[in-house]
Enzyme design. Sequence first.
Site, PDB file in Angstrom:
ATOM      1  N   GLY A  42       0.831  -1.200   0.000  1.00  0.00           N
ATOM      2  CA  GLY A  42       0.000   0.000   0.000  1.00  0.00           C
ATOM      3  C   GLY A  42       0.860   1.241   0.000  1.00  0.00           C
TER       4      GLY A  42
ATOM      5  CB  ALA B 141      12.325   2.096  -5.673  1.00  0.00           C
ATOM      6  CB  CYS B 142      10.539  -0.061  -0.721  1.00  0.00           C
ATOM      7  SG  CYS B 142       9.201   1.129  -0.973  1.00  0.00           S
TER       8      CYS B 142
ATOM      9  CE1 TYR C 176       5.495  -3.929  -0.655  1.00  0.00           C
ATOM     10  CE2 TYR C 176       7.070  -2.182  -1.142  1.00  0.00           C
ATOM     11  CZ  TYR C 176       6.107  -3.084  -1.558  1.00  0.00           C
ATOM     12  OH  TYR C 176       5.767  -3.140  -2.897  1.00  0.00           O
TER      13      TYR C 176
ATOM     14  CD  GLU D  96      -5.449   6.340  -0.791  1.00  0.00           C
ATOM     15  OE1 GLU D  96      -5.845   7.325  -0.147  1.00  0.00           O
ATOM     16  OE2 GLU D  96      -5.772   5.170  -0.508  1.00  0.00           O
ATOM     17  CE  LYS D  97       2.423   1.935  -3.422  1.00  0.00           C
ATOM     18  NZ  LYS D  97       3.340   1.577  -4.505  1.00  0.00           N
TER      19      LYS D  97
ATOM     20  CE  LYS E 285      -4.481  13.803   1.372  1.00  0.00           C
ATOM     21  NZ  LYS E 285      -3.264  14.064   2.174  1.00  0.00           N
TER      22      LYS E 285
ATOM     23  NE  ARG F 225      12.960   4.797  -2.659  1.00  0.00           N
ATOM     24  CZ  ARG F 225      12.234   4.320  -1.640  1.00  0.00           C
ATOM     25  NH1 ARG F 225      10.919   4.278  -1.739  1.00  0.00           N
ATOM     26  NH2 ARG F 225      12.842   3.897  -0.552  1.00  0.00           N
TER      27      ARG F 225
END
Length: 353
Positions: free
Chosen positions: A94, A137-138, A167, A209-210, A218, A301
Amino acid sequence: MFAINFTNRFDLRKNKIQMKKALVCGAGGFIGGHLVNRLKSERYWVCGVDLKENEYENNGSDEFIIGDLRKPNIVAKVITNDIDEIYQLAADMGGAGFVFTGENDAEIMHNSGMINFNVLKEVRNKNIKKIFYSSSACIYPEYNQLDPDNLKCSEDSAYPAAPDSEYGWEKLFSERLYLTYQRNYNIQVRIARFHNIFGSQGTWRDGREKAPAAICRKVAMASNNGEIEIWGDGKQTRSFLIIDECIEGIRKLMESDFSGPVNIGSEEMITINDFAKMVIDISGKNIRIKNIPGPTGVRGRNSDNKLIKQKLGWAPSQPLRTGIEQTYHWIAGQIAKEKELDKSNFLVTSYRL
């Protein structure tokens, strides 16, 4: 209880047209749904499997199986020995509110780990020749991502390992797991590290959601001259990749002789506040940004695409704004549909009263 429907399965060898057969694990998700459709456009016969069907009906698979890949018996049934390629996208994941709070760490590591153990066991048992694994990429070390303007995310920088989330640790372990199966059992493995994939027909409101979808939501829901909240000081940097280029990268990697891991991401880096300003500009509204405390992940990142250019002769090139314009208008349209539905339901309820 999860139902399994095998009624659509047929023996491809009886067809006059030779079709490759692919299994997409996680086909009910955002990337999986788009990947299924891409494979169908290339004349694959595609089976999708997931805990749920794609909520936006973005799934043109020939067969869809609702099943829990944490259960070995389910995986044993969906992986058959006539499959040419498997795309393993299924994971417990998530956005920042789900991954970086620490509250979901055990579930993330257990669920995703079980899926990968089960899948690889059956890949070996059924003698499947090629599998794609979606990493992230995490996995990159936090110590290389402390300065938002001076960071390092080249593939060779993954070690010494120090991901900033469980994660990321699970993804890094699973990369090694897949590569050991390649070395020991002669399975062709392809691994990609995704960098913040976004686009239409993806989750935008359920807490998983990312950032791109959350910010688009929003802004779309805010009134003109209103305000939106952004976690952190907004100076943290990221790059974001439109879904179409992610799918292109997956297919190019699978058709290559390179195992990876390799980054699939954009090199167009932007601060989160500037990203929010871009979305606000696209909306045509006048909206203020309020920065508040919240989970933010690493300070910076950005994808490093030198290796993908070298190995595949390709890298993503679409401007971020082009993809965000498409995504914002899609999310705004979803919100408008929901408002219209709520209005219709209210009128029906009022009439009955």
